[in-house]
Design a protein around this motif. Sequence first.
Motif, short mmCIF file in Angstrom:
data_model
loop_
_atom_site.label_atom_id
_atom_site.label_comp_id
_atom_site.label_asym_id
_atom_site.label_seq_id
_atom_site.Cartn_x
_atom_site.Cartn_y
_atom_site.Cartn_z
N LEU A 146 0.85 -1.18 0.00
CA LEU A 146 0.00 0.00 0.00
C LEU A 146 0.89 1.23 0.00
N PHE A 147 0.41 2.28 -0.66
CA PHE A 147 1.17 3.51 -0.80
C PHE A 147 0.21 4.68 -0.66
N ALA A 148 0.54 5.65 0.16
CA ALA A 148 -0.28 6.85 0.32
C ALA A 148 0.64 8.07 0.29
N ALA A 149 0.17 9.13 -0.34
CA ALA A 149 0.96 10.36 -0.42
C ALA A 149 0.07 11.57 -0.21
N HIS A 150 0.66 12.61 0.34
CA HIS A 150 -0.06 13.86 0.56
C HIS A 150 0.87 15.02 0.22
N GLN A 151 0.40 15.92 -0.63
CA GLN A 151 1.19 17.08 -1.05
C GLN A 151 0.70 18.30 -0.28
N ARG A 152 1.64 19.04 0.30
CA ARG A 152 1.31 20.30 0.97
C ARG A 152 2.35 21.32 0.56
N TYR A 157 4.56 14.14 1.51
CA TYR A 157 4.71 13.11 2.54
C TYR A 157 4.20 11.79 1.96
N GLN A 158 4.96 10.73 2.15
CA GLN A 158 4.56 9.43 1.60
C GLN A 158 4.74 8.34 2.66
N THR A 159 3.87 7.36 2.61
CA THR A 159 3.97 6.18 3.46
C THR A 159 3.83 4.95 2.59
N GLU A 160 4.71 3.98 2.79
CA GLU A 160 4.64 2.69 2.10
C GLU A 160 4.46 1.61 3.16
#
Length: 95
Positions: A9-15, A20-23
Amino acid sequence: RRAKRHVSLFAAHQRGDIRYQTEWQASSRRFDDVANSTSKAMGGYGVMNWIVDYRLDKQWRLVGRLNNVFNKHYEEAKGYTPPERNLFISLQYQL
């Protein structure tokens, strides 16, 4: 040595200029021989990694990556232990 079940699973957030990313990778139990015998079973595992990517300008990025965040001990093959928690910092240039 292949698990029957594996998930990534991969999640990313741009600010602004920061991403910021989590694997997260998880694998069910598997066997350390061709016959898949239970005498050489290895337990399943889950590993999390965090990445922070800072855009300095159009061509330069500063990237930090923390692997195995919770310092999980696991084996991908009998007798082979992947690295413990580790941190990589890189400066990247793109044309």
